[in-house]
Write a protein that holds these residues in place. Structure first.
Motif, PDB file in Angstrom:
ATOM      1  N   UNK A  26       0.753  -1.057  -0.045  1.00  0.00           N
ATOM      2  CA  UNK A  26       0.001  -0.051  -0.099  1.00  0.00           C
ATOM      3  C   UNK A  26       0.728   1.214   0.040  1.00  0.00           C
ATOM      4  N   UNK A  27       0.556   2.166  -0.831  1.00  0.00           N
ATOM      5  CA  UNK A  27       1.263   3.385  -0.997  1.00  0.00           C
ATOM      6  C   UNK A  27       2.328   3.614  -1.694  1.00  0.00           C
ATOM      7  N   UNK A  28       2.892   2.535  -1.932  1.00  0.00           N
ATOM      8  CA  UNK A  28       4.261   2.577  -2.902  1.00  0.00           C
ATOM      9  C   UNK A  28       4.221   3.663  -4.241  1.00  0.00           C
ATOM     10  N   UNK A  29       4.939   4.330  -4.429  1.00  0.00           N
ATOM     11  CA  UNK A  29       4.990   5.228  -5.564  1.00  0.00           C
ATOM     12  C   UNK A  29       5.376   4.499  -6.775  1.00  0.00           C
ATOM     13  N   UNK A  30       4.443   4.564  -7.736  1.00  0.00           N
ATOM     14  CA  UNK A  30       5.134   4.022  -9.188  1.00  0.00           C
ATOM     15  C   UNK A  30       5.361   4.985 -10.166  1.00  0.00           C
ATOM     16  N   UNK A  31       6.731   5.228 -10.428  1.00  0.00           N
ATOM     17  CA  UNK A  31       6.930   6.165 -11.468  1.00  0.00           C
ATOM     18  C   UNK A  31       6.979   5.983 -12.962  1.00  0.00           C
ATOM     19  N   UNK A  50      -4.871  -2.628  -1.999  1.00  0.00           N
ATOM     20  CA  UNK A  50      -4.501  -3.973  -2.457  1.00  0.00           C
ATOM     21  C   UNK A  50      -3.539  -3.759  -3.438  1.00  0.00           C
ATOM     22  N   UNK A  51      -2.449  -2.826  -3.345  1.00  0.00           N
ATOM     23  CA  UNK A  51      -1.260  -2.773  -4.070  1.00  0.00           C
ATOM     24  C   UNK A  51      -1.527  -2.509  -5.663  1.00  0.00           C
ATOM     25  N   UNK A  52      -2.828  -2.124  -6.189  1.00  0.00           N
ATOM     26  CA  UNK A  52      -2.929  -1.875  -7.361  1.00  0.00           C
ATOM     27  C   UNK A  52      -2.977  -0.273  -7.590  1.00  0.00           C
ATOM     28  N   UNK A  53      -2.469  -0.226  -8.990  1.00  0.00           N
ATOM     29  CA  UNK A  53      -2.250   1.043  -9.618  1.00  0.00           C
ATOM     30  C   UNK A  53      -2.775   1.225 -10.879  1.00  0.00           C
ATOM     31  N   UNK A  54      -3.041   2.478 -11.554  1.00  0.00           N
ATOM     32  CA  UNK A  54      -3.496   2.732 -12.826  1.00  0.00           C
ATOM     33  C   UNK A  54      -2.607   3.781 -13.254  1.00  0.00           C
ATOM     34  N   UNK A  74      10.522   3.384 -22.332  1.00  0.00           N
ATOM     35  CA  UNK A  74       9.526   3.567 -21.248  1.00  0.00           C
ATOM     36  C   UNK A  74      10.139   2.936 -20.075  1.00  0.00           C
ATOM     37  N   UNK A  75      10.210   3.354 -18.758  1.00  0.00           N
ATOM     38  CA  UNK A  75      10.722   2.779 -17.662  1.00  0.00           C
ATOM     39  C   UNK A  75       9.693   2.804 -16.559  1.00  0.00           C
ATOM     40  N   UNK A  76       9.303   1.880 -15.697  1.00  0.00           N
ATOM     41  CA  UNK A  76       8.510   1.938 -14.803  1.00  0.00           C
ATOM     42  C   UNK A  76       9.542   1.560 -13.379  1.00  0.00           C
ATOM     43  N   UNK A  77       9.224   2.377 -12.329  1.00  0.00           N
ATOM     44  CA  UNK A  77      10.129   2.281 -11.346  1.00  0.00           C
ATOM     45  C   UNK A  77       9.049   2.143 -10.110  1.00  0.00           C
ATOM     46  N   UNK A  78       9.329   1.409  -9.009  1.00  0.00           N
ATOM     47  CA  UNK A  78       8.544   1.304  -7.815  1.00  0.00           C
ATOM     48  C   UNK A  78       9.389   1.788  -6.720  1.00  0.00           C
ATOM     49  N   UNK A  79       8.996   2.791  -5.982  1.00  0.00           N
ATOM     50  CA  UNK A  79       9.628   3.424  -4.896  1.00  0.00           C
ATOM     51  C   UNK A  79       9.018   3.030  -3.724  1.00  0.00           C
ATOM     52  N   UNK A  80       9.775   2.249  -2.737  1.00  0.00           N
ATOM     53  CA  UNK A  80       9.086   1.669  -1.594  1.00  0.00           C
ATOM     54  C   UNK A  80      10.300   1.388  -0.510  1.00  0.00           C
ATOM     55  N   UNK A  81       9.869   1.777   0.679  1.00  0.00           N
ATOM     56  CA  UNK A  81      10.803   1.596   1.641  1.00  0.00           C
ATOM     57  C   UNK A  81      12.413   2.138   1.382  1.00  0.00           C
ATOM     58  N   UNK A  82      12.349   3.430   0.825  1.00  0.00           N
ATOM     59  CA  UNK A  82      13.616   4.109   0.708  1.00  0.00           C
ATOM     60  C   UNK A  82      14.158   3.132  -0.733  1.00  0.00           C
TER      61      UNK A  82
END
Length: 152
Positions: A26-31, A50-54, A74-82
């Motif tokens: 929950x609350x992870x940032x998807x760049x 639920x870990x979902x993002x759009x 195209x690059x997708x990065x998840x930012x979570x727990x530093x």
């Protein structure tokens, strides 16, 4: 004479779920980092309970030269727990084959502890070499993947 600007789709809509050890985050940032030649377009969204993002379809009006091949990525990065974890990287000259990428990105399941895989997709022209990308995700439509192996 200037080139006319053309509306290009830099990224289809991305629908995904982010998990760590099988539990939704929950609350992870998807760049999302998109580039077309020297132009860059970035946006981000947070995952829900639920870990979902759009991420919405991203289009841009860009001057396109029919004479020059332009690098598109195209690059997708998840930012979570530093930590920042790249979950999707795709790049090609001129344009990314939107049909297969659109299908893959319509349902991505990203387990942050998963190894990076190299994925090969066929292009619109069957004689062309495979379009390669790197991802830590599984896909709802993984039946369109031609080749898959650990990214070494």
């Amino acid at each position: 004479m200037g080139l006319k600007k053309t509306e290009l789709e830099l990224s289809p809509e991305v629908n995904g779920v982010v998990t760590l050890h099988g539990k939704p985050i929950t609350g992870a940032k998807v760049h999302r980092y998109l580039s077309y030649g020297d132009k860059e377009f970035n946006d981000n969204v947070r995952t829900d309970v639920d870990g979902r993002f759009t991420l919405p379809v991203k289009t841009a009006k860009i001057r396109v030269s029919p004479m020059l091949d332009t690098w598109v990525s195209q690059v997708l990065v998840v930012e979570h727990a530093d930590k920042k974890i790249e979950i999707w990287t795709a790049g090609a000259t001129s344009v990314l084959d939107s049909d297969s990428i659109k299908l893959l990105l319509s349902g991505i399941y990203c387990e942050l502890s998963a190894p990076e895989m190299k994925i090969g997709l066929s292009r619109k022209n069957p004689q062309s070499p495979l379009l390669w990308m790197v991802s830590t995700c599984n896909f709802k439509h993984d039946d369109i993947i031609i080749e898959k192996g650990l990214n070494k």
